[in-house]
Design a protein around this motif. Structure first.
Motif, PDB file in Angstrom:
ATOM      1  N   ASP A  15      43.401  52.957  36.272  1.00  0.00           N
ATOM      2  CA  ASP A  15      44.845  53.086  36.491  1.00  0.00           C
ATOM      3  C   ASP A  15      45.445  51.771  36.985  1.00  0.00           C
ATOM      4  O   ASP A  15      46.540  51.374  36.560  1.00  0.00           O
ATOM      5  CB  ASP A  15      45.132  54.197  37.503  1.00  0.00           C
ATOM      6  N   GLU A  16      44.746  51.079  37.889  1.00  0.00           N
ATOM      7  CA  GLU A  16      45.238  49.795  38.397  1.00  0.00           C
ATOM      8  C   GLU A  16      45.345  48.779  37.252  1.00  0.00           C
ATOM      9  O   GLU A  16      46.345  48.057  37.132  1.00  0.00           O
ATOM     10  CB  GLU A  16      44.283  49.253  39.464  1.00  0.00           C
ATOM     11  N   ALA A  17      44.315  48.707  36.432  1.00  0.00           N
ATOM     12  CA  ALA A  17      44.307  47.732  35.345  1.00  0.00           C
ATOM     13  C   ALA A  17      45.395  48.038  34.331  1.00  0.00           C
ATOM     14  O   ALA A  17      46.113  47.139  33.882  1.00  0.00           O
ATOM     15  CB  ALA A  17      42.937  47.720  34.669  1.00  0.00           C
ATOM     16  N   ALA A  18      45.526  49.306  33.963  1.00  0.00           N
ATOM     17  CA  ALA A  18      46.543  49.676  32.979  1.00  0.00           C
ATOM     18  C   ALA A  18      47.942  49.403  33.506  1.00  0.00           C
ATOM     19  O   ALA A  18      48.813  48.916  32.770  1.00  0.00           O
ATOM     20  CB  ALA A  18      46.384  51.145  32.598  1.00  0.00           C
ATOM     21  N   ALA A  19      48.174  49.698  34.778  1.00  0.00           N
ATOM     22  CA  ALA A  19      49.492  49.431  35.369  1.00  0.00           C
ATOM     23  C   ALA A  19      49.800  47.946  35.368  1.00  0.00           C
ATOM     24  O   ALA A  19      50.949  47.537  35.152  1.00  0.00           O
ATOM     25  CB  ALA A  19      49.544  49.986  36.793  1.00  0.00           C
ATOM     26  N   ALA A  20      48.779  47.116  35.588  1.00  0.00           N
ATOM     27  CA  ALA A  20      48.981  45.669  35.612  1.00  0.00           C
ATOM     28  C   ALA A  20      49.358  45.123  34.240  1.00  0.00           C
ATOM     29  O   ALA A  20      49.963  44.051  34.140  1.00  0.00           O
ATOM     30  CB  ALA A  20      47.723  44.975  36.114  1.00  0.00           C
TER      31      ALA A  20
END
Length: 219
Positions: free
Chosen positions: A144-149
């Motif tokens: 989720d963190e990577a996709a949001a970034a």
């Protein structure tokens, strides 16, 4: 290698061999994926696959919508499958993801040193680099963190103390971005060794402006 035709698995096999040869990966330190042409399915490397020993059987076909794994899969997919799924769902323009554990990138991350985009190649192909906080590998939180970034169009993400994910609309471009990211990290490291990192200039601002406005179409 002709990236424009052929099975995505063959293109990714080439990338795997090349990134190991270039010193961006040790052992099975990374995973690769690409969407099949004309489909929402994507191919991703199997768990524990050595990137310089890939063949078609080392990839698993996964459906983006529901994460369903193809019935004919001979191996389980990489434990980082959630990372690939989350990015493909967030970024329909992305056709390939190269996730690696390159040493210079990770060393600078551990030292909290930003990677400087020094050359026109760095600026043109990478544009910007975002770093996400540490999350346990293979988890939904990391995915989720990577996709949001990447939601704002960022194509280079450093996952703190873990690795990096580079994205593109083709396998070839994702490969190039991975190479330039590590090159930029190595140049930054060399400047640190020389004690000149603070004096290391970024790529000239007029080039950066031209890239952002789309008037610069080559590095």
């Amino acid at each position: 290698m002709n990236y424009s035709d052929g099975d995505p698995r063959d293109q990714l096999t080439h990338v795997g061999s090349e990134v190991v040869r270039a010193g961006l990966v040790v052992g099975s330190g990374g995973n690769l994926s690409a969407r099949g042409p004309g489909t929402e399915d994507f191919w991703v490397t199997a768990a524990g696959a050595w990137l310089d020993r890939l063949e078609r059987s080392a990839f698993v076909r996964v459906r983006t919508a529901d994460a369903k794994i193809a019935a004919d899969a001979s191996h389980p997919p990489t434990s980082e499958l959630p990372l690939h799924l989350a990015i493909y769902r967030r970024r329909p323009d992305v056709a390939a993801i190269v996730h690696l554990h390159p040493q210079a990138v990770l060393l600078l991350d551990a030292l909290r040193e930003p990677i400087r985009l020094v050359t026109t190649d760095h600026a043109f192909y990478l544009r910007r680099i975002v770093t996400t906080p540490f999350r346990l590998p293979g988890t939904a939180e990391l995915a989720d963190e990577a996709a949001a970034a990447t939601a704002d169009g960022t194509n280079c993400v450093i996952l703190s103390h873990h690795g990096c994910s580079v994205l593109a609309d083709s396998v070839e471009l994702a490969h190039k971005r991975a190479l330039y990211l590590e090159e930029a990290a190595r140049l930054t490291y060399q400047a640190l060794v020389l004690g000149r990192a603070d004096a290391l200039p970024a790529c000239p601002p007029e080039f950066l402006r031209a890239v952002e406005t789309g008037t610069q179409t080559t590095a």
